[in-house]
Every structure is written in C-alpha cells, then in structure tokens.
Design a protein around this motif. Structure first.
Motif, PDB file in Angstrom:
ATOM      1  N   GLU A  90       0.874  -1.187   0.092  1.00 30.58           N
ATOM      2  CA  GLU A  90      -0.045  -0.141  -0.093  1.00 30.58           C
ATOM      3  C   GLU A  90       0.996   1.262  -0.183  1.00 30.58           C
ATOM      4  N   ASP A  91       1.972   1.419   0.655  1.00 29.33           N
ATOM      5  CA  ASP A  91       2.740   2.434   0.763  1.00 29.33           C
ATOM      6  C   ASP A  91       3.631   2.567  -0.561  1.00 29.33           C
ATOM      7  N   LEU A  92       3.924   1.433  -1.099  1.00 31.92           N
ATOM      8  CA  LEU A  92       4.635   1.571  -2.304  1.00 31.92           C
ATOM      9  C   LEU A  92       3.708   2.205  -3.292  1.00 31.92           C
ATOM     10  N   SER A  93       2.562   1.880  -3.546  1.00 31.90           N
ATOM     11  CA  SER A  93       1.160   2.371  -4.279  1.00 31.90           C
ATOM     12  C   SER A  93       1.359   3.691  -4.084  1.00 31.90           C
ATOM     13  N   ALA A  94       1.211   4.255  -2.905  1.00 33.43           N
ATOM     14  CA  ALA A  94       1.119   5.795  -2.878  1.00 33.43           C
ATOM     15  C   ALA A  94       2.488   6.382  -3.289  1.00 33.43           C
ATOM     16  N   LEU A  95       3.543   5.791  -2.920  1.00 35.24           N
ATOM     17  CA  LEU A  95       4.945   6.354  -3.576  1.00 35.24           C
ATOM     18  C   LEU A  95       4.646   6.341  -5.126  1.00 35.24           C
ATOM     19  N   GLN A  96       4.317   5.311  -5.750  1.00 30.39           N
ATOM     20  CA  GLN A  96       4.191   5.308  -7.173  1.00 30.39           C
ATOM     21  C   GLN A  96       3.400   6.678  -7.507  1.00 30.39           C
ATOM     22  N   ARG A  97       2.232   6.694  -6.982  1.00 32.41           N
ATOM     23  CA  ARG A  97       1.203   7.979  -7.242  1.00 32.41           C
ATOM     24  C   ARG A  97       2.176   9.234  -7.296  1.00 32.41           C
ATOM     25  N   ALA A  98       2.646   9.577  -6.185  1.00 29.70           N
ATOM     26  CA  ALA A  98       3.401  10.614  -5.834  1.00 29.70           C
ATOM     27  C   ALA A  98       4.378  10.816  -7.181  1.00 29.70           C
ATOM     28  N   ILE A  99       5.181   9.725  -7.539  1.00 30.41           N
ATOM     29  CA  ILE A  99       5.895  10.089  -8.447  1.00 30.41           C
ATOM     30  C   ILE A  99       5.334  10.245  -9.868  1.00 30.41           C
ATOM     31  N   ARG A 100       4.260   9.681 -10.111  1.00 35.25           N
ATOM     32  CA  ARG A 100       3.555   9.709 -11.375  1.00 35.25           C
ATOM     33  C   ARG A 100       2.985  11.139 -11.497  1.00 35.25           C
ATOM     34  N   TRP A 101       2.341  11.686 -10.336  1.00 29.73           N
ATOM     35  CA  TRP A 101       1.736  12.918 -10.462  1.00 29.73           C
ATOM     36  C   TRP A 101       2.532  14.300 -10.013  1.00 29.73           C
ATOM     37  N   ASP A 102       4.159  13.857  -9.919  1.00 26.65           N
ATOM     38  CA  ASP A 102       4.940  15.139  -9.546  1.00 26.65           C
ATOM     39  C   ASP A 102       4.715  15.702  -8.241  1.00 26.65           C
ATOM     40  N   LYS A 103       4.508  14.868  -7.263  1.00 27.96           N
ATOM     41  CA  LYS A 103       4.202  15.502  -6.121  1.00 27.96           C
ATOM     42  C   LYS A 103       5.482  15.244  -5.282  1.00 27.96           C
ATOM     43  N   GLY A 104       6.401  16.602  -5.571  1.00 28.53           N
ATOM     44  CA  GLY A 104       7.417  16.640  -4.964  1.00 28.53           C
ATOM     45  C   GLY A 104       7.682  16.680  -3.660  1.00 28.53           C
ATOM     46  N   ASP A 105       6.608  17.413  -3.070  1.00 26.73           N
ATOM     47  CA  ASP A 105       6.629  17.573  -1.569  1.00 26.73           C
ATOM     48  C   ASP A 105       6.486  16.525  -0.888  1.00 26.73           C
ATOM     49  N   GLU A 106       5.683  15.464  -1.176  1.00 27.59           N
ATOM     50  CA  GLU A 106       5.215  14.145  -0.662  1.00 27.59           C
ATOM     51  C   GLU A 106       6.567  13.383  -0.647  1.00 27.59           C
ATOM     52  N   LEU A 107       7.331  13.407  -1.770  1.00 27.55           N
ATOM     53  CA  LEU A 107       8.660  12.499  -1.622  1.00 27.55           C
ATOM     54  C   LEU A 107       9.562  13.296  -0.620  1.00 27.55           C
ATOM     55  N   PHE A 108       9.681  14.584  -0.674  1.00 26.14           N
ATOM     56  CA  PHE A 108      10.475  15.159   0.200  1.00 26.14           C
ATOM     57  C   PHE A 108      10.323  14.890   1.579  1.00 26.14           C
ATOM     58  N   ASP A 109       8.962  14.917   2.012  1.00 27.66           N
ATOM     59  CA  ASP A 109       8.657  14.689   3.236  1.00 27.66           C
ATOM     60  C   ASP A 109       9.033  13.071   3.813  1.00 27.66           C
ATOM     61  N   LEU A 110       8.739  12.311   2.685  1.00 28.93           N
ATOM     62  CA  LEU A 110       9.069  10.782   3.059  1.00 28.93           C
ATOM     63  C   LEU A 110      10.449  10.786   3.360  1.00 28.93           C
ATOM     64  N   PHE A 111      11.240  11.212   2.207  1.00 29.56           N
ATOM     65  CA  PHE A 111      12.726  10.967   2.447  1.00 29.56           C
ATOM     66  C   PHE A 111      13.298  11.660   3.646  1.00 29.56           C
ATOM     67  N   THR A 112      12.785  12.842   4.028  1.00 30.10           N
ATOM     68  CA  THR A 112      13.157  13.380   5.444  1.00 30.10           C
ATOM     69  C   THR A 112      12.900  12.759   6.458  1.00 30.10           C
ATOM     70  N   LYS A 113      11.718  11.922   6.583  1.00 31.31           N
ATOM     71  CA  LYS A 113      11.258  11.124   7.847  1.00 31.31           C
ATOM     72  C   LYS A 113      12.551   9.933   7.667  1.00 31.31           C
ATOM     73  N   THR A 114      12.642   9.473   6.583  1.00 30.54           N
ATOM     74  CA  THR A 114      13.233   8.027   6.575  1.00 30.54           C
ATOM     75  C   THR A 114      14.809   8.630   7.019  1.00 30.54           C
ATOM     76  N   ARG A 115      15.198   9.486   6.364  1.00 26.64           N
ATOM     77  CA  ARG A 115      16.762   9.875   6.900  1.00 26.64           C
ATOM     78  C   ARG A 115      16.752  10.135   8.588  1.00 26.64           C
ATOM     79  N   ALA A 116      15.669  10.734   9.002  1.00 25.89           N
ATOM     80  CA  ALA A 116      15.912  10.678  10.450  1.00 25.89           C
ATOM     81  C   ALA A 116      15.858   9.376  11.191  1.00 25.89           C
ATOM     82  N   ILE A 117      15.162   8.582  10.662  1.00 22.25           N
ATOM     83  CA  ILE A 117      15.018   7.222  11.072  1.00 22.25           C
ATOM     84  C   ILE A 117      16.728   6.504  11.190  1.00 22.25           C
ATOM     85  N   ARG A 118      17.339   6.843  10.105  1.00 23.43           N
ATOM     86  CA  ARG A 118      18.618   6.162   9.796  1.00 23.43           C
ATOM     87  C   ARG A 118      19.480   7.012  10.889  1.00 23.43           C
ATOM     88  N   ARG A 119      19.373   8.201  11.330  1.00 21.47           N
ATOM     89  CA  ARG A 119      20.288   8.949  12.480  1.00 21.47           C
ATOM     90  C   ARG A 119      19.873   8.130  13.613  1.00 21.47           C
TER      91      ARG A 119
END
Length: 302
Positions: A254-283
């Motif tokens: 389900e999360d992968l499908s949401a990411l696929q839609r964000a890429i398809r519809w050029d939703k850069g803010d959604e991608l940025f927010d996700l990547f920021t969140k995952t970067r914090a988890i790595r830290r």
C-alpha cells in the motif's frame, strides 16, 4: 558465578559457532558440546577446536547439559526437539536462536512438554554461514530478545539473560507474538525485498548486458549482501512467520502504491517529506549504536 557450566549447541553454523567462540572468551571454564547433522561440519568443528566435545548425535550432545541451544532452521526445530527429548536432563534449560518465536514455542510445547523453555533471538548475523563463519564478537552491543512462555520461572529467565549479557548482548523480554510482528518489519520484510530486487536484476541481465552487475552502486550492492543469506534459514522464517510477514507485506504494498502515485503526479513535496522522515530514522539507528556512521558504512577497501 557462571549462569551455566555445560552448554550444548545443536547446529554449528554462523550463530552456533559464534556462540561457542564467545563462550570460550567470556566463560572459559564453561564446557561446550557441539553437534551438527552434517558429518562434514562436525569434522570441521573438530579441526577448528572451538568445542570441547563434538557428539555423533543430538541426544548424546545434551546428556550432561544445563543449557541446550538449538541453532537450527526454525522449520526443523520440532524434529530436533523431539530427537533430544529422551536425553534432555530434567533440570536443563532449552533455548534457541530462531528469528520467529511463536512457531518455536509451539514446537517445544509439543515435543518437550514440561521442559524449562526460554526461547531467544540474538538480532545479529552476517551473510556468511557455516562453522568457519563464526566469531566471538558477533553479539557485542547487539540485542538478544527472550520470549519466555507465561509459566516460565523467573530464575530461568534471569540465567538466560545473564548468559547473553556475558556474550556482550543487551537483552529484552518480549511476547512471542509481538516479537514476530516487530521482526517482520525490521528483518523479514527487508530480506524479502532484497531477494525480490536481486531476483529482478537477475531476470534483467539479458536486457542490461551484464551492466547491472558491472555498475552496481552502493544500494544494490547492499541488497545483494542481504540476499546472500542462508536460503534454508530464510525459507523457514517466511513460512513459520507467514501471518506477520503477509500483514507487513500488504502494508508495504500500500505504501509503495502511494509512492508510485506521488512520482506519477509529480508530488515532490510528498517525496521530500518521506525522504526526510526516513533520513531521521537512519540517524536514530546510528545514535543507538546499531550501525556505523562512517563513510560507506564503515567499509574498508584495499
């Protein structure tokens, strides 16, 4: 005072041999008896010399033990438990190192009714396997999760806790069902994804003319390391923890499908927010000492 004086290790691959090495360093007066179903492995363990004795049968290995650790794939846990049932001393504690716990508890309850059972899962490993792969520091500063049954004696839990702490691990107590759900997220699903990605790359080799392998970047290389893990062990993990794995796989889909839609519809803010969140988890993982923050994950290069 030693938590255990006579330790039997059944199954002498990466984890079993690492336990033996760690016990030799941390508890040098403890006696280790090993057994493996493969005669070639038994012969190699004798050559390497990290067990005091190597038995020709699982039953013989446990006869004098006060701690028995089954380091075998979870798919054969019930069979091995049944094999040692008639030779297991009444006062011995039996444990394991499997990464799914509800199935282990069920296997022990059926094969060893009345036994003193404290299942364990050291959350440590490498992609290597076999008796040559073990080393004493594998469990240092790693977690070991104990999943005792509700009727387990507190004294037995504390002895197994002390054992793993002497090997360098931090110990957590957890309900078996909850453990299986947590590990489905943190370990089992990542392995499933790695196997899938590497399998897809293999299928595309004809299209890419070998360039997937030739130009492997860090991300794909790390997936291949995970996907190199023991196939028997991971087959059994997925089948024994299928409910939790399928639940997490559905959530991931389900999360992968949401990411696929964000890429398809050029939703850069959604991608940025996700990547920021995952970067914090790595830290956070680095801050808790579960990985190395050094460049290239602390790898050394010739």
């Amino acid at each position: 005072m030693l938590p255990f004086a006579n330790i039997a290790i059944i199954g002498i691959g990466l984890i079993g041999s690492s336990i033996a090495h760690a016990v030799r360093e941390a508890m040098p007066s403890a006696r280790i008896t090993g057994y493996d179903a493969d005669p070639a492995v038994r012969a190699r363990v004798i050559e390497l010399g990290f067990c005091h004795d190597v038995s020709d049968s699982a039953g013989a290995a446990v006869t004098d033990a006060d701690l028995v650790i089954l380091c075998v794939p979870v798919g054969v846990m019930a069979d091995v438990a049944a094999e040692i049932a008639s030779d297991l001393p009444a006062d011995a504690i039996i444990s394991d190192v499997g990464s799914s716990k509800e199935s282990v508890l069920a296997a022990f309850a059926e094969a060893l009714p009345g036994a003193r059972v404290i299942p364990a899962h050291p959350v440590a490993g490498t992609e290597n396997s076999g008796p040559d792969a073990g080393f004493a520091t594998l469990f240092q500063d790693r977690w070991c999760i104990l999943t005792p049954p509700a009727d387990a004696a507190e004294g037995d839990i504390e002895r197994v806790r002390a054992f793993w702490q002497k090997l360098g691990a931090a110990v957590e107590i957890m309900d078996a069902k909850h453990h299986d759900l947590v590990l489905a997220v943190t370990s089992h699903l990542p392995h499933l994804i790695a196997y899938t990605i590497v399998g897809t790359a293999s299928d595309l080799e004809d299209v890419t003319r070998g360039e997937v392998i030739k130009y492997s970047a860090g991300g794909f290389r790390d997936f291949t390391r995970i996907a190199a893990s023991d196939p028997t062990m991971w087959r059994d993990v997925f089948l024994s923890n299928k409910d939790a794995v399928l639940e997490m796989l559905q959530r991931f889909s389900e999360d992968l499908s949401a990411l696929q839609r964000a890429i398809r519809w050029d939703k850069g803010d959604e991608l940025f927010d996700l990547f920021t969140k995952t970067r914090a988890i790595r830290r956070r993982i680095i801050e808790e000492g579960q990985d190395d923050a050094a460049p290239d994950f602390g790898r050394t290069h010739d």
